[in-house]
Design a protein around this motif. Structure first.
Motif, short mmCIF file in Angstrom:
data_model
loop_
_atom_site.label_atom_id
_atom_site.label_comp_id
_atom_site.label_asym_id
_atom_site.label_seq_id
_atom_site.Cartn_x
_atom_site.Cartn_y
_atom_site.Cartn_z
N LEU A 1 -6.96 -4.43 4.71
CA LEU A 1 -6.24 -3.48 5.61
C LEU A 1 -6.89 -2.86 6.57
O LEU A 1 -6.50 -2.73 7.65
CB LEU A 1 -5.76 -2.41 4.66
N PHE B 1 0.83 -1.35 -0.09
CA PHE B 1 -0.02 -0.01 0.15
C PHE B 1 0.83 1.20 0.11
O PHE B 1 0.36 2.46 0.29
CB PHE B 1 -1.08 -0.08 1.31
N ASN C 1 -8.35 -3.44 0.08
CA ASN C 1 -8.54 -2.59 1.19
C ASN C 1 -9.28 -3.02 2.32
O ASN C 1 -8.88 -2.35 3.44
CB ASN C 1 -9.43 -1.32 0.37
N VAL D 1 3.22 0.63 4.26
CA VAL D 1 2.23 1.95 4.04
C VAL D 1 3.57 2.97 3.94
O VAL D 1 4.65 2.71 4.24
CB VAL D 1 1.30 2.34 4.76
N ARG E 1 3.04 2.59 11.35
CA ARG E 1 3.54 2.11 10.16
C ARG E 1 4.41 0.71 10.51
O ARG E 1 4.35 -0.15 9.92
CB ARG E 1 4.42 3.17 9.32
N ARG F 1 0.73 7.87 3.90
CA ARG F 1 0.37 7.94 2.62
C ARG F 1 -0.42 6.27 2.24
O ARG F 1 0.56 5.43 2.44
CB ARG F 1 0.97 8.38 1.32
N LEU F 2 -1.56 6.21 1.85
CA LEU F 2 -2.06 4.80 1.54
C LEU F 2 -2.44 4.70 0.12
O LEU F 2 -3.26 5.58 -0.62
CB LEU F 2 -3.41 4.60 2.26
N TYR G 1 1.90 -5.41 6.12
CA TYR G 1 1.54 -4.37 5.45
C TYR G 1 2.31 -3.19 5.15
O TYR G 1 2.98 -2.85 6.25
CB TYR G 1 0.04 -3.76 5.86
#
Length: 333
Positions: free
Chosen positions: A324, A16, A321, A297, A287, A312-313, A295
């Motif tokens: 997440l 992401f 989505n 990001v 993060r 920021r994604l 994940y």
């Protein structure tokens, strides 16, 4: 300044962090690229791709320069232009400023305030080079084309990075077709078509500047596969395909933004690109926790004007989505 989303990924992490469209290129484009192997013995011929870009935007051919992605365009501009006072509007993609500094230019910053919408007053009157993104990376803000065009004036060059403009259905705020005097538009094909590894982009500007940039560009800078991609993705059918994707993207992006907002997170309003910019408590800590859960990001603190509470994604498909969002829920977000 040189930290980018690709540094965040790897090790099997769900991505992401990078703003390139997942699952691309489409089969028809991949087949076209495979076919170029038969032509690799010959030097690249940019003519057909250059003509295709000119037709796509209603420009003259001598207003088009093909480049190895938008990043090369920033380097060429930094080498050719001789600004007395260069100003980069932030937060935005950091490569324009990095290219200017690498070329020995001093760079000022116009940092936008709340919601990161363009305030022309933030740009000093004495600036003779202004660089701005539209829609802007990382904020996803789409500035009115009229506001950007109003920045142009005699003796000033305004460079608009439209790398994510094809995320906007109909591209109503693009200056590519209008190209006001003193305005330079940079476009990229890597985001929508999943061609980051191919390096394909172009510059639209007045013929005199295009000629100067071409003189500074190495011979055969754009490979044959990249030229084929530029030509193919500039065709009317490809533009329609990209427009349909932009509509689907907009719906999923708005849904994801709504889910995050409902959790009490601040999402920069009215996002229009393929990513969201959000503020969370202890963004760097979140993060790190997301990385532990698989994940990746994009950290926001490397963008001037943001800080450690920003992330920021990239917007992916609905199921990705939702996965997440479920992990965020497990983390109490």
């Amino acid at each position: 300044m040189r930290h980018h989303g690709d540094a965040e990924v790897g090790g099997g992490l769900a991505d992401f962090a990078v703003n390139v469209r997942a699952g691309m290129p489409p089969a028809w484009l991949a087949e076209r690229l495979r076919e170029t192997v038969a032509d690799l013995a010959a030097y690249p011929d940019p003519g057909p791709a250059r003509q295709a870009v000119a037709r796509r935007h209603g420009r003259a051919v001598d207003e088009v320069l093909l480049t190895a992605g938008a990043a090369e365009a920033f380097v060429l501009l930094a080498r050719v232009l001789e600004p007395r006072r260069a100003v980069v509007v932030h937060p935005q993609f950091t490569e324009p400023e990095a290219a200017l500094r690498a070329a020995g230019h001093e760079v000022g910053r116009a940092v936008l305030g709340k919601d990161f919408t363009l305030d022309p007053a933030a740009v000093p009157d004495g600036a003779d080079l202004v660089m701005i993104g539209n829609p802007t990376n990382p904020t996803s803000v789409l500035h009115p084309s009229g506001a950007i065009a109003a920045l142009a004036r005699p003796g000033r060059t305004v460079v608009v990075d439209e790398a994510f403009m094809d995320c906007v259905p109909g591209e109503p705020e693009s200056l590519a077709a209008r190209l006001p005097s003193g305005v330079v538009v940079i476009r990229s094909l890597t985001k929508t078509w999943g061609l980051a590894g191919l390096r394909a982009g172009y510059v639209l500007a007045d013929p005199h500047l295009i000629a100067r940039l071409a003189e500074a560009q190495p011979l055969w800078a754009v490979s044959t596969p990249a030229l084929v991609a530029v030509e193919a993705c500039s065709s009317p059918a490809a533009v329609v395909e990209a427009g349909a994707w932009a509509v689907e993207l907009s719906a999923e992006r708005d849904r994801l933004a709504g889910e995050l907002t409902a959790r009490g997170l601040y999402v920069v309003p009215e996002p229009r690109a393929s990513f969201l910019c959000l503020r969370v408590p202890d963004g760097l800590g979140i993060r790190a926790l997301l990385r532990q859960r698989g994940y990746a990001v994009r950290r926001g603190d490397t963008f001037p004007g943001l800080g450690p509470d920003w992330l920021r994604l990239a917007v992916r498909g609905r199921s990705a989505n939702d996965a997440l969002l479920e992990v965020l829920s497990d983390l109490g977000i």
